[in-house]
Design an enzyme around this catalytic site. Structure first.
Site, PDB file in Angstrom:
ATOM      1  CG  ASP A 226      -1.779   1.270   1.275  1.00 26.32           C
ATOM      2  OD1 ASP A 226      -2.770   1.193   0.527  1.00 26.32           O
ATOM      3  OD2 ASP A 226      -1.558   2.071   2.185  1.00 26.32           O
ATOM      4  CD  GLU A 256      -2.463   2.660  -3.503  1.00 25.94           C
ATOM      5  OE1 GLU A 256      -3.136   3.659  -3.612  1.00 25.94           O
ATOM      6  OE2 GLU A 256      -1.927   2.590  -2.224  1.00 25.94           O
TER       7      GLU A 256
END
Length: 494
Positions: A226, A256
Site C-alpha cells: 500500500d 500501489e
C-alpha cells in the site's frame, strides 16, 4: 513425439474485498467457501485485505479482526493452497492507526500542498504515537513504538487540531528525501495517521522481522504494498530482497503507486531494478475517460499506459477499493463500459489482470451495487483461462469498434476472436487461421446469438452488439460446456 513445451495456463488475480465489506468478522469464512468456485472460473491468486493483527489477541475490543480470527484466516490460506490458489497479503507499511496512548513531542505544521513549506513555529503537541500492544505483549516482538519512530502525524490532541505535523527533535530524522519518496506536494512522505520513519533502525528491523513472521505463519505467495509513494524505496528494496532470499523467487510483489503519470511510474520501476510490478493507474483513467465520453476513440485506450510501455511490470485493473464509488480516489468507469474494459485486460497478451471483488460479488454499504458487467464477468474470466492463448493480431482500425484474435497454441489450439463497440452495433472481418476453415463459431458470453462460419481463407466477419462485446470461439471447443454452469455471486448468503 511432440517435444514442444506445454503452454502455461493464464494467471489472473482477484482483489478479495471492497471498501464496504460488512464488518461482521465473517469475511475469511465467506472467501474460503468460494475458493473452489473462483479457481474453476479462472482466479489463481487472491489479494486479501490488510491486518496488523491476524486475529489472535484480545485488543481494541475484540480478538477477531474486521475480517475474522486467525484460525479462519489459516483455513482460508490452507484451502487456497489445496486448490492451487495463491494468497497475496496487503502490506500497509507506511502508517499506523489506533495507538494505545498519546505522547508529547515537538513538531511544526507544514503546508498540505507543499510539505517543504513550514507554516508554524516549532511547538509541543500531543500525538497518538504510543504503541505498547497490551493485548499482544511481547509475543512475536518486543518492539514498542514511540514518537521518535514516526516522521509525522495529522492530529494534535492537545488542541484537537487536524493538520500535517512534521515531528522534530534530536531523536527524529524527519522525512525521507525525494526521490526516496515521491515529489508530489513537494515531499509526499506523509500520507495519513502516524507515519513511520524508516530511517530509524528499530523501525526497519521490526518491519523486516514482521515480513518473515507473517510468511512463516500463513502460507503466502506474494504481497501487495500500500501507498509506496509515501515511504522509503530503499527500505522496500531491502524488504523484497529479504523475502526473495528467504521464501523463494516465485513470490509476487505489486505496489500501489497511484498516480496518473507514466513517467513517474517507469522511473520508479527503473530505480527498483524492474523486479517489481505496479497497478496500471493510467489505464484506469483511460477507461474512465472513454466510458464517460460519447463514442470516444477507443484506439487510444492504451496510450501512455504502463501495460503498453512495460507490460511485464503492469498489473491491469478496472476498479479497486480506492477508486470505487463514494471513495476519495473515485475514478468512475460507466457500468456499460466495464465488460469492454475487462475484455481489454483479460483477453489480451499484455499485463497481469486483477479483477475486483466488488465487480464479481457486488458492493455493500449505504450505496449498494449489484455485480457488474451484466453477470458475464465470470465468463470473461473463463474465456481467459481456456482460450486466450497464442499470437495476437489487432484490428484497431476504427475509432469505436476494436477487435483482436488470439491464434491459440499447439496444445491450446482453440483461440478466440474478440469484438467490442462503444457506439452502435459493430463487426470486424478478421483472420483466425485456415486451420479453422468451415468451423462454426459462437459467442461464449451469450450476448450475440448469431453463428459465424469460418471461410476457406481463415477469415470471417465477427459481430457485436451496441455498446457491447462478444467473444467468439468454436462451438464445440474444449471446455465450452463449462459456460453452461452458473457462477454463484451471492457470497453473503448464510
Amino acid at each position: 513425439m511432440d517435444d514442444q513445451e506445454a503452454t502455461p495456463e493464464n494467471k489472473t488475480m482477484m482483489q478479495g474485498f471492497e471498501w464496504y465489506v460488512p464488518a461482521d468478522q465473517k469475511h475469511w469464512v465467506r472467501l474460503e467457501k468460494h475458493v473452489p468456485q473462483l479457481k474453476r472460473w479462472g482466479v489463481d491468486n487472491i489479494w486479501v485485505p490488510p491486518g496488523y493483527d491476524l486475529g489472535e489477541f484480545d485488543q481494541k475490543g475484540s480478538v477477531a479482526t474486521k475480517w475474522g480470527n486467525k484460525d479462519e484466516l489459516v483455513k482460508l490460506c490452507e484451502t487456497a493452497k489445496k486448490h492451487d490458489v495463491g494468497i497475496y497479503w496487503d502490506a500497509v507499511l507506511n502508517h499506523r492507526f489506533a495507538a494505545d496512548r498519546k505522547e508529547r513531542c515537538q513538531a511544526v505544521e507544514v503546508d498540505p500542498d507543499d510539505r517543504n513549506k513550514v507554516v508554524s513555529d516549532q511547538y509541543e503537541i500531543e500525538a497518538w504515537v504510543g504503541f505498547t500492544f497490551p493485548g499482544r505483549g511481547s509475543k512475536y516482538s518486543d518492539q514498542k513504538y514511540h514518537w521518535y519512530h514516526f516522521g509525522g502525524v495529522d492530529y494534535n490532541a492537545a488542541n484537537e487540531k487536524t493538520a500535517i505535523y512534521k515531528i522534530m527533535g534530536d531523536k527524529s530524522s524527519g522525512w525521507a528525501d525525494v526521490p526516496d519518496v515521491d515529489n508530489e506536494k513537494g515531499n509526499y512522505d506523509f500520507l495519513m495517521g502516524s507515519d513511520l520513519d524508516y530511517s530509524h533502525p528499530e523501525v526497519e528491523a521490526d518491519v523486516l522481522a514482521w515480513g518473515k513472521w507473517i510468511a512463516e505463519t500463513i502460507p503466502l505467495k506474494g504481497m501487495r504494498f500500500d501507498a509506496i509513494k509515501h515511504y522509503s524505496e530503499d527500505f522496500l528494496r531491502k524488504f523484497i530482497k529479504q523475502m526473495d532470499e528467504t521464501f523463494g523467487r516465485d513470490w509476487f510483489f505489486v505496489g500501489e503507486f497511484w498516480k496518473d503519470s507514466l513517467d513517474d511510474m517507469t522511473n520508479y520501476l527503473e530505480r527498483m531494478g524492474r523486479k517489481f510490478t505496479l497497478f496500471d493507474a493510467p489505464l484506469v483513467y483511460n477507461f474512465s475517460k472513454i466510458s464517460q465520453g460519447d463514442s470516444a476513440d477507443m484506439r487510444q485506450v492504451f496510450d501512455s499506459t504502463l501495460v503498453q510501455c512495460m507490460p511485464i511490470n503492469a498489473v491491469t485493473l478496472v476498479m479497486n477499493h480506492d477508486t470505487q464509488p463514494h471513495q476519495a480516489l473515485e475514478v468512475p468507469v460507466a457500468d456499460w463500459f466495464k465488460p469492454l474494459a475487462y475484455s481489454l485486460i483479460l483477453l489480451r497478451i499484455e499485463g497481469y489482470p486483477c479483477v475486483w471483488y466488488g465487480d464479481l460479488y457486488g458492493i455493500k454499504g449505504e450505496h449498494e451495487f449489484p455485480p457488474s458487467c451484466g453477470g458475464i464477468l465470470p465468463r470473461l474470466l473463463l474465456a481467459r483461462k481456456l482460450y486466450s492463448y497464442g499470437k495476437q493480431a489487432d484490428y484497431f482500425d476504427y475509432a469505436t469498434c476494436l477487435g483482436w484474435v488470439r491464434y491459440g497454441t499447439h496444445d491450446r489450439p482453440s483461440g478466440c476472436a474478440v469484438v467490442l463497440s462503444n457506439a452502435g452495433p459493430g463487426e470486424k472481418r478478421m483472420h483466425v487461421g485456415e486451420m479453422h476453415a468451415g468451423e462454426k463459431w459462437t459467442d461464449v458470453l451469450g450476448w450475440h446469438h448469431d453463428e459465424v462460419t469460418i471461410g476457406d481463407d481463415g477469415f470471417a466477419t465477427f459481430p457485436c452488439g451496441q455498446c457491447s462485446v462478444s467473444v467468439w470461439v468454436k462451438d464445440d471447443a474444449a471446455g465450452r460446456e463449462k459456460f453452461e454452469e452458473k457462477f454463484d455471486t451471492d457470497i453473503y448468503k448464510e
